[in-house]
Design an enzyme around this catalytic site. Structure first.
Site, PDB file in Angstrom:
ATOM      1  N   GLY A 102       0.812  -1.212   0.000  1.00 47.56           N
ATOM      2  CA  GLY A 102       0.000   0.000   0.000  1.00 47.56           C
ATOM      3  C   GLY A 102       0.847   1.264   0.000  1.00 47.56           C
ATOM      4  CD  GLU A 125       0.708  -5.567  -1.870  1.00 48.31           C
ATOM      5  OE1 GLU A 125       1.703  -5.874  -2.565  1.00 48.31           O
ATOM      6  OE2 GLU A 125       0.308  -4.385  -1.746  1.00 48.31           O
TER       7      GLU A 125
HETATM    8  N1  3HC Z   1       1.787  -3.745   9.114  1.00 48.92           N
HETATM    9  C1  3HC Z   1       1.907  -3.856  10.449  1.00 48.92           C
HETATM   10  N2  3HC Z   1       3.079  -4.096  11.077  1.00 48.92           N
HETATM   11  C2  3HC Z   1       4.161  -4.222  10.305  1.00 48.92           C
HETATM   12  C3  3HC Z   1       4.114  -4.128   8.908  1.00 48.92           C
HETATM   13  C4  3HC Z   1       2.855  -3.874   8.292  1.00 48.92           C
HETATM   14  N3  3HC Z   1       2.727  -3.742   6.986  1.00 48.92           N
HETATM   15  N4  3HC Z   1       5.364  -4.297   8.415  1.00 48.92           N
HETATM   16  C5  3HC Z   1       6.168  -4.490   9.476  1.00 48.92           C
HETATM   17  N5  3HC Z   1       5.450  -4.446  10.613  1.00 48.92           N
HETATM   18  C6  3HC Z   1       5.963  -4.569  11.993  1.00 48.92           C
HETATM   19  C7  3HC Z   1       6.614  -5.910  12.244  1.00 48.92           C
HETATM   20  O1  3HC Z   1       5.665  -6.885  12.615  1.00 48.92           O
HETATM   21  C8  3HC Z   1       7.593  -5.582  13.347  1.00 48.92           C
HETATM   22  O2  3HC Z   1       6.869  -5.549  14.545  1.00 48.92           O
HETATM   23  P1  3HC Z   1       7.575  -5.984  15.926  1.00 48.92           P
HETATM   24  O3  3HC Z   1       8.731  -5.071  16.093  1.00 48.92           O
HETATM   25  O4  3HC Z   1       6.495  -5.830  16.924  1.00 48.92           O
HETATM   26  O5  3HC Z   1       8.001  -7.411  15.732  1.00 48.92           O
HETATM   27  C9  3HC Z   1       8.017  -4.159  13.021  1.00 48.92           C
HETATM   28  O6  3HC Z   1       7.007  -3.633  12.146  1.00 48.92           O
HETATM   29  C10 3HC Z   1       9.352  -4.066  12.321  1.00 48.92           C
HETATM   30  O7  3HC Z   1       9.338  -4.962  11.211  1.00 48.92           O
HETATM   31  P2  3HC Z   1      10.605  -5.839  10.830  1.00 48.92           P
HETATM   32  O8  3HC Z   1      11.175  -6.482  12.032  1.00 48.92           O
HETATM   33  O9  3HC Z   1      10.195  -6.705   9.690  1.00 48.92           O
HETATM   34  O10 3HC Z   1      11.604  -4.695  10.345  1.00 48.92           O
HETATM   35  P3  3HC Z   1      12.688  -4.720   9.198  1.00 48.92           P
HETATM   36  O11 3HC Z   1      13.351  -3.402   9.237  1.00 48.92           O
HETATM   37  O12 3HC Z   1      13.497  -5.958   9.273  1.00 48.92           O
HETATM   38  O13 3HC Z   1      11.861  -4.818   7.838  1.00 48.92           O
HETATM   39  C11 3HC Z   1      10.137  -4.257   6.261  1.00 48.92           C
HETATM   40  C12 3HC Z   1      11.052  -3.790   7.423  1.00 48.92           C
HETATM   41  C13 3HC Z   1      10.996  -4.587   5.041  1.00 48.92           C
HETATM   42  C14 3HC Z   1       9.202  -3.144   5.947  1.00 48.92           C
HETATM   43  C15 3HC Z   1       9.370  -5.516   6.698  1.00 48.92           C
HETATM   44  O14 3HC Z   1       8.768  -5.289   7.940  1.00 48.92           O
HETATM   45  C16 3HC Z   1       8.295  -5.946   5.739  1.00 48.92           C
HETATM   46  O15 3HC Z   1       8.572  -6.581   4.749  1.00 48.92           O
HETATM   47  N6  3HC Z   1       7.019  -5.604   6.067  1.00 48.92           N
HETATM   48  C17 3HC Z   1       5.871  -6.063   5.323  1.00 48.92           C
HETATM   49  C18 3HC Z   1       5.704  -5.303   4.053  1.00 48.92           C
HETATM   50  C19 3HC Z   1       4.451  -5.767   3.352  1.00 48.92           C
HETATM   51  O16 3HC Z   1       4.187  -6.942   3.217  1.00 48.92           O
HETATM   52  N7  3HC Z   1       3.673  -4.795   2.872  1.00 48.92           N
HETATM   53  C20 3HC Z   1       2.442  -5.092   2.212  1.00 48.92           C
HETATM   54  C21 3HC Z   1       1.351  -5.092   3.222  1.00 48.92           C
HETATM   55  S1  3HC Z   1      -0.195  -5.595   2.536  1.00 48.92           S
HETATM   56  C22 3HC Z   1      -0.752  -4.255   1.703  1.00 48.92           C
HETATM   57  O17 3HC Z   1      -0.108  -3.239   1.651  1.00 48.92           O
HETATM   58  C23 3HC Z   1      -2.089  -4.424   1.078  1.00 48.92           C
HETATM   59  C24 3HC Z   1      -2.387  -3.335   0.110  1.00 48.92           C
HETATM   60  O18 3HC Z   1      -2.098  -3.776  -1.198  1.00 48.92           O
HETATM   61  C25 3HC Z   1      -3.835  -2.957   0.144  1.00 48.92           C
END
Ligand code: 3HC
Ligand code: NAI
Length: 702
Positions: A102, A125
């Site tokens: 997003g 995603e």
């Molecule tokens: N929503 C909620 N929490 C999230 C999050 C998200 N999208 N992404 C990361 N977090 C949280 C983690 O759970 C973690 O929480 P914690 O400290 O309590 O364990 C904290 O943020 C830090 O995350 P990381 O330990 O993974 O931190 P890094 O620095 O290693 O990595 C990152 C950062 C690359 C951004 C990684 O967190 C990541 O890949 N996040 C997910 C990204 C993702 O999948 N985005 C798509 C979401 S779905 C979407 O957007 C739908 C849309 O199309 C409508």
């Protein structure tokens, strides 16, 4: 409540600052804040352009995953995106860190995007079992074309700013401070009177593909192996097809329908569970997050064989100097040669630059002198799997290493406590169970000894992340967690073929559950002789009153060690890795069954799955009740990352939950009655959870 989004001005440029750390996820408050601030900028006559930027370590990393499954809250991301795109002044995203999901979809709604060179952008995603649901499937192809959009969205892999610029995802790379650069860029956009580009209106990249529907079927075929069993990739491909062939608004509608389908599928639940549990595994309840860490600037490795070499590569690649100690110059040269060859192969495949290879090799020093380890912060021992040899190595380390050096063993089966007690500093000793190939496999079992100090554990858990691994803490027990659970799985696979299933039938049933391969194909790949030698060594310990399958031994006695000898559980044609059923193996199985008085019968796939995996779930429950794993979800992290359990099922324990623990216990009782003896003893914890109508997920919350 203060909003996580604020509006300020630099001259005539409005700045929308998102501060929802750690990753600026697009929670309801963030969505509301962006919408309000963009509207504020639009309404302010003194503002000529608006920048959206993230505070902290990253731009927005996506929707807030913790909101999924809860009732939707306005404004939706769609509404925010519409507001941005319809603004009558240039809106510009300024990206650092990662613009993901997003977050990137928000950026794609802006009229222009700039980024620092280290930024990455992507739509990951698919890794959560869903698809980009805020216009990403419709806008990305309009910028990068069909093939690239398909690749980015079905792999979920982000691309760097340089490539993003070349592909047209971003428009400008900022040198130096992002905000300063973004303001200058915004001023330039205004000064040059650049148009308000709406990605949805772009045609150039999609028009050539219009009407050519073969693209999608060909693409589906080309990724079939990688996406096998996954639901979302197919849906993404359909969305891209619609992006090409339908008007934007209709494509968007289809995207939304498919997004809901993905979101409500069990796969999304499994994959989102996998995302959060991987992060939970790093948290150890009795070790505070602020535990002072030991330094880890220089590492020693003992033994440069299969494991030592791979382990060294992890540190060298991460920029941490490594000194490797071997028994002789010859062994050292051989080991270092293999490391160099591995790096060179990666360079040849284009996945590593020569410069980076040279830098990594430059971080590695070889020695046969223990004195060279006097200043390292951690040593990892990876010598032969013999207690005497380990004791000797640790005794030498005890003599030469400075106080506070972490002493780690990569043993896969020896008692870490016994190794620790052989030193004068058992508190500094820990197990680091890497998986082979150690430079590739992400899983690392961190074995907590009875006396391991908390700061040692905190330091190595942090270290796992810095070398790109997933660390899971386990206790000292035979096989630790992963290999211990492999025990019942392999045992039942072997018993099943004695009772009438063929290796191919067992392998097919396991493959169909979603694992990359079944136990017999896997054994042929790894080499059947490895286990055979271990079994021969333990033959004296075998009890006569406990069932033992000797089919594997009989196969090895023929010299059929697997792929490397062209024969094993299967037969392999010259130059082929495809396993073909071998009638001679099947005859050996029948003969063994006859001699051991085992009647053969038809066996259903259902029985194969239950015996191989319910027995594994039962072992997992025993591991939990013994405290050898902290959470059921930690066991799942191990099985997803070390053993190829299908991620969309969450892991064996989550799969057990979905099968229903009461049902699992019923079936375990059934097999216990059919096969009396120690193998089917049911875990009291499992019985309790089943009788209380609970799941392993409930247990993790207890
Ligand atoms: N929503 C909620 N929490 C999230 C999050 C998200 N999208 N992404 C990361 N977090 C949280 C983690 O759970 C973690 O929480 P914690 O400290 O309590 O364990 C904290 O943020 C830090 O995350 P990381 O330990 O993974 O931190 P890094 O620095 O290693 O990595 C990152 C950062 C690359 C951004 C990684 O967190 C990541 O890949 N996040 C997910 C990204 C993702 O999948 N985005 C798509 C979401 S779905 C979407 O957007 C739908 C849309 O199309 C409508
Ligand atoms: P290996 O036989 O490939 O390598 C062992 C290396 O240690 C050899 O190069 C040998 O010369 C060296 N060595 C032996 N004694 C030594 C000593 N006293 N001082 C210095 N060097 C010495 O063995 P592998 O497979 O690398 O295994 C090493 C350890 O890792 C074992 O404890 C094994 O159980 C464990 N392990 C192995 C895995 C695998 O898949 N191979 C997986 C996980 C752990």
């Amino acid at each position: 409540m203060t909003s996580p989004v604020s509006f300020s001005k630099r001259g005539a440029i409005g700045i929308v600052n998102v501060n929802n750390q750690p990753v600026n996820a697009l929670s309801q408050a963030v969505r509301q804040g962006i919408q309000d601030c963009v509207n504020e900028g639009a309404a302010d006559a003194a503002v000529t352009a608006i920048i959206i930027i993230g505070e902290g370590r990253t731009y927005m990393a996506g929707a807030d995953i913790t909101e999924f499954g809860k009732p939707p809250m306005d404004p939706s991301l769609h509404a925010v995106i519409e507001t941005i795109e319809d603004t009558k002044k240039p809106v510009i995203s300024a990206i650092h860190g990662t613009a993901l999901g997003g977050g990137l979809e928000t950026a794609l709604a802006c009229h222009y995007r700039c980024a620092v060179a280290s930024a990455k952008v992507g739509l990951p995603e698919v890794n959560l079992g869903i698809l980009p649901g805020a216009g990403g499937t419709q806008r990305l192809p309009r910028l990068v074309g069909v093939e690239k959009a398909l690749d980015m969205m079905t792999t979920g892999k982000p691309i760097g700013a340089k490539e993003a610029l070349a592909q047209g995802v971003i428009d400008h790379i900022v040198d130096g401070d992002l905000l300063d650069g973004a303001v200058a860029y915004a001023e330039q956009v205004v000064a040059e009177g650049k148009p308000l580009v709406r990605v949805q209106d772009l045609e150039d990249k999609v028009a050539p593909a219009r009407g050519n529907d073969d693209i999608y079927e060909n693409y589906r075929k080309s990724v079939a192996r990688r996406t096998r069993g996954f639901f979302a990739p197919d849906q993404i491909i359909d969305c891209v097809k619609d992006a090409v062939n339908l008007p934007f608004a209709e494509g968007l509608k289809m995207e939304r329908e498919r997004f809901v389908k993905c979101m409500t599928s069990p796969q999304a639940a499994g994959l989102m569970y996998a995302f959060f549990t991987e992060r939970a595994a790093n948290k150890i309840p009795d070790i505070p997050r602020d535990t002072p860490l030991r330094d880890l600037n220089k590492v020693g490795i003992i033994g440069c064989g299969t494991m030592g070499g791979g382990i060294a590569m992890n540190f060298a690649s991460a920029g941490i100097p490594v000194t490797i100690l071997e028994m002789s110059e010859e062994a050292l040269d051989r080991g270092l040669g293999i490391i160099k060859g591995n790096y060179a192969a990666t360079v040849k495949k284009g996945r590593l630059s020569q410069d980076r290879m040279d830098a990594a090799m430059g971080n590695i020093t070889g020695t046969s002198n223990y004195e060279d380890l006097s200043d390292v912060d951690m040593v990892i021992e990876a010598v032969f799997e013999e207690m005497d040899v380990k004791h000797k190595v640790f005794a030498r380390l005890d003599e030469v290493c400075k106080p506070g050096t972490i002493l780690a063993t990569n043993t896969s089966g020896l008692d870490v406590n016994e190794i620790a007690d052989g030193t004068s500093r058992p508190g500094d000793v820990v197990g680091l169970h890497f998986f082979s190939p150690a430079n590739v496999m992400r899983l690392l079992e961190v074995v907590r000894g009875a006396k391991t100090e908390k700061d040692v554990l905190a330091t190595v858990m942090k270290m796992t992340k810095s070398i790109g691994k997933i660390g899971v803490m386990v206790g000292v027990c035979e096989g630790f967690v992963g290999n211990r659970m492999l025990g019942p799985y392999l045992r039942e696979a072997n018993f099943l073929i004695e009772e009438g299933a063929t290796p191919a039938q067992v392998d097919a049933a396991v493959f169909n559950l979603g694992l990359a391969m079944g136990p017999f194909t896997m054994s042929d790949l790894a080499g059947n002789d490895v286990g055979w030698r271990i079994r021969k060594g333990k033959a004296g310990e075998r009890r006569n009153d406990v069932r033992y399958s000797d089919v594997g031994d009989r196969i090895c006695e023929q010299g059929w060690f697997g792929q490397k000898t062209k024969r094993g559980w299967y037969i392999y044609e010259e130059g082929s890795r495809t396993p073909k059923p071998d009638p001679e193996v099947e005859a050996i199985i029948r003969q063994s069954a006859k001699e051991n008085g085992i009647a053969q019968r038809d066996i259903s796939d259902q029985e194969i799955i239950e015996r191989c995996f319910y027995s594994m779930v039962n072992e997992g429950a025993k591991i939990l009740e013994e405290g050898m794993a902290i959470r059921a979800s930690d066991i799942d992290v191990i099985w997803l990352n070390g053993y190829g359990f299908p991620s969309y099922r969450g892991g064996p324990m989550m799969w057990g939950d979905t099968e229903g623990l009461a049902n699992v216990v019923d079936r375990l009782k059934h097999y216990q009655a059919e096969h009396p003896g120690p193998f089917w003893e049911i875990s009291p914890l499992l019985i309790r959870l089943a009788s209380e109508g609970k799941t392993f997920a409930d247990y993790d919350k207890e």
